[in-house]
Write an enzyme that holds these catalytic residues in place. Sequence first.
Site, PDB file in Angstrom:
ATOM      1  N   GLU A 167       0.810  -1.216   0.000  1.00 49.21           N
ATOM      2  CA  GLU A 167       0.000   0.000   0.000  1.00 49.21           C
ATOM      3  C   GLU A 167       0.844   1.268   0.000  1.00 49.21           C
ATOM      4  O   GLU A 167       0.333   2.360   0.226  1.00 49.21           O
ATOM      5  CB  GLU A 167      -0.959  -0.022   1.191  1.00 49.21           C
ATOM      6  CG  GLU A 167      -1.920  -1.203   1.109  1.00 49.21           C
ATOM      7  CD  GLU A 167      -2.927  -1.239   2.236  1.00 49.21           C
ATOM      8  OE1 GLU A 167      -2.817  -0.413   3.161  1.00 49.21           O
ATOM      9  OE2 GLU A 167      -3.825  -2.091   2.188  1.00 49.21           O
ATOM     10  N   GLU A 225      -8.609   0.185  13.797  1.00 52.46           N
ATOM     11  CA  GLU A 225      -9.380  -0.717  12.942  1.00 52.46           C
ATOM     12  C   GLU A 225      -9.101  -2.160  13.331  1.00 52.46           C
ATOM     13  O   GLU A 225      -7.960  -2.521  13.617  1.00 52.46           O
ATOM     14  CB  GLU A 225      -8.986  -0.479  11.482  1.00 52.46           C
ATOM     15  CG  GLU A 225      -9.706  -1.356  10.475  1.00 52.46           C
ATOM     16  CD  GLU A 225      -9.187  -1.120   9.064  1.00 52.46           C
ATOM     17  OE1 GLU A 225      -9.201  -2.067   8.264  1.00 52.46           O
ATOM     18  OE2 GLU A 225      -8.745   0.011   8.767  1.00 52.46           O
ATOM     19  N   LYS A 239     -15.543  -1.441   1.962  1.00 50.43           N
ATOM     20  CA  LYS A 239     -14.762  -1.962   0.836  1.00 50.43           C
ATOM     21  C   LYS A 239     -15.744  -2.524  -0.185  1.00 50.43           C
ATOM     22  O   LYS A 239     -16.446  -3.500   0.098  1.00 50.43           O
ATOM     23  CB  LYS A 239     -13.795  -3.053   1.303  1.00 50.43           C
ATOM     24  CG  LYS A 239     -12.658  -2.546   2.187  1.00 50.43           C
ATOM     25  CD  LYS A 239     -11.826  -3.705   2.716  1.00 50.43           C
ATOM     26  CE  LYS A 239     -10.578  -3.215   3.440  1.00 50.43           C
ATOM     27  NZ  LYS A 239      -9.849  -4.334   4.091  1.00 50.43           N
ATOM     28  N   ARG A 248      -8.182  -1.629  -1.311  1.00 49.83           N
ATOM     29  CA  ARG A 248      -7.635  -2.922  -0.914  1.00 49.83           C
ATOM     30  C   ARG A 248      -6.139  -2.904  -1.191  1.00 49.83           C
ATOM     31  O   ARG A 248      -5.641  -2.040  -1.897  1.00 49.83           O
ATOM     32  CB  ARG A 248      -8.278  -4.080  -1.692  1.00 49.83           C
ATOM     33  CG  ARG A 248      -9.769  -4.237  -1.552  1.00 49.83           C
ATOM     34  CD  ARG A 248     -10.273  -4.354  -0.123  1.00 49.83           C
ATOM     35  NE  ARG A 248      -9.757  -5.467   0.656  1.00 49.83           N
ATOM     36  CZ  ARG A 248     -10.448  -6.575   0.959  1.00 49.83           C
ATOM     37  NH1 ARG A 248     -11.691  -6.718   0.518  1.00 49.83           N
ATOM     38  NH2 ARG A 248      -9.927  -7.515   1.730  1.00 49.83           N
ATOM     39  N   SER A 249      -5.433  -3.893  -0.658  1.00 49.38           N
ATOM     40  CA  SER A 249      -3.980  -3.920  -0.869  1.00 49.38           C
ATOM     41  C   SER A 249      -3.631  -4.202  -2.328  1.00 49.38           C
ATOM     42  O   SER A 249      -2.605  -3.749  -2.829  1.00 49.38           O
ATOM     43  CB  SER A 249      -3.321  -4.937   0.057  1.00 49.38           C
ATOM     44  OG  SER A 249      -3.940  -6.193  -0.059  1.00 49.38           O
ATOM     45  N   LYS A 302      -9.522   5.787   3.227  1.00 46.68           N
ATOM     46  CA  LYS A 302      -8.278   5.077   3.506  1.00 46.68           C
ATOM     47  C   LYS A 302      -7.800   4.498   2.179  1.00 46.68           C
ATOM     48  O   LYS A 302      -8.399   3.558   1.661  1.00 46.68           O
ATOM     49  CB  LYS A 302      -8.562   3.977   4.533  1.00 46.68           C
ATOM     50  CG  LYS A 302      -7.358   3.185   4.961  1.00 46.68           C
ATOM     51  CD  LYS A 302      -7.795   2.142   5.972  1.00 46.68           C
ATOM     52  CE  LYS A 302      -6.866   0.962   5.907  1.00 46.68           C
ATOM     53  NZ  LYS A 302      -7.273  -0.133   6.767  1.00 46.68           N
TER      54      LYS A 302
END
EC number: 4.2.1.11
Length: 428
Positions: free
Chosen positions: A205, A286, A338, A367-368, A389
């Site tokens: 990320e 989280e 997500k 997402r990664s 995020k």
Amino acid sequence: MSAIVDIIGREILDSRGNPTVECDVLLESGAMGRAAVPSGASTGTREAIELRDGDKNRYFGKGVLRAVENLNTEISEALMGLDAQEQTFVDRTLIELDGTDSKERLGANAMLAASMAVARAAADESGLSLYRYFGGSGPMSMPVPMMNVINGGAHANNTLDLQELMILPVGAASFREALRWGAEVFHVLKKLIHAQGMSTAVGDEGGFAPNLANHEAAIQLILKAITEAGYEPGTQIALGLDCASSEFYRDGKYTLAGEGGVSLSSQEFANLLATWCDKYPIISIEDGMAENDWDGWKLLTDQLGKKVQLVGDDLFVTNTRILREGIQKGVANSILIKINQIGTLTETFAAIEMAKRAGYTAVVSHRSGETEDSTIADIAVATNAMQIKTGSLSRSDRMAKYNQLLRIEEELAEVASYPGIEAFYNLR
């Protein structure tokens, strides 16, 4: 006309070099929408199922040709002729066509690609930016970015158990300023890591993945970078953690390799997190407990829920049924959103709305494994989620979202607001 006349699915590669699904939707008017779906590394067990081929001779089993075939056959046939402006009906058609709770038959990756591409085609036909198509014409809030500057856990090959240590520019006056603050801290952090003789290679990320003594050493390094960049920790730039606790939860214990291999009960782990929150300006945690440790989540929420944002990711998996249960039980006070955890835009928007009605915050997330698709940036603004995020300040798959947010803020001009600490309305 908004009628769908062609759907084309294809296999492309994501930011980790793994296959993912892209979809083009063409309308009778000539308008076109294209969308690509992301993929996660640490996934909740209750997430909608992304369909993989399982052929070990091709991409080590990670190919998505079956999902693409479903797009080009069943999904295409079901959506052909439908009005792209009717997103809810399109998504309901996809859900009924699949017929499973987990979307395992057609694949959530195939369904989401179609859902997103239909929306983009409809926005294109309407002559609207995607965020305006979703969100209407009123004032909108830009999101506070949660920037992942140090990676650990499943996102890195180092000693840290926690998956993400993040900076949150809550004191900035605009998104543009928040992004600049984050970038400046990122570059100072890189120099500090290099000065200690550690690698400045980045993780999935875009954050750094240094081998540090423990988690507090990582937190202190970030605080030093904030200070040396000229900012005040806490008031200007706060901290956030993504524990991804399910990854190190075994037999009722949280085993932290980065803390000397200690095994903690749920209460002991909650106490450790509370200690860190007392010592450092941490305002968001989280997945502070594992997805199946609901008793632990209740302990953590009772202990920290009035002063720290407690975000459920693996816990809720963007699913309104599970979120409703969490709200009823008083578990967490925020949900991570997500889009590929649930598989359609309509269900995504429903989860955001349910969270808001309950006084929970909603954090729109990447997402990664990402692509250049920037749909989540538009979703964050359109829904007034007020938090996003989407990784660190490197890698073009992450910057695609940040740069789209810069464009949106420029386009909105005076009707755009940046909420800063007010984005954390669950802590009032």
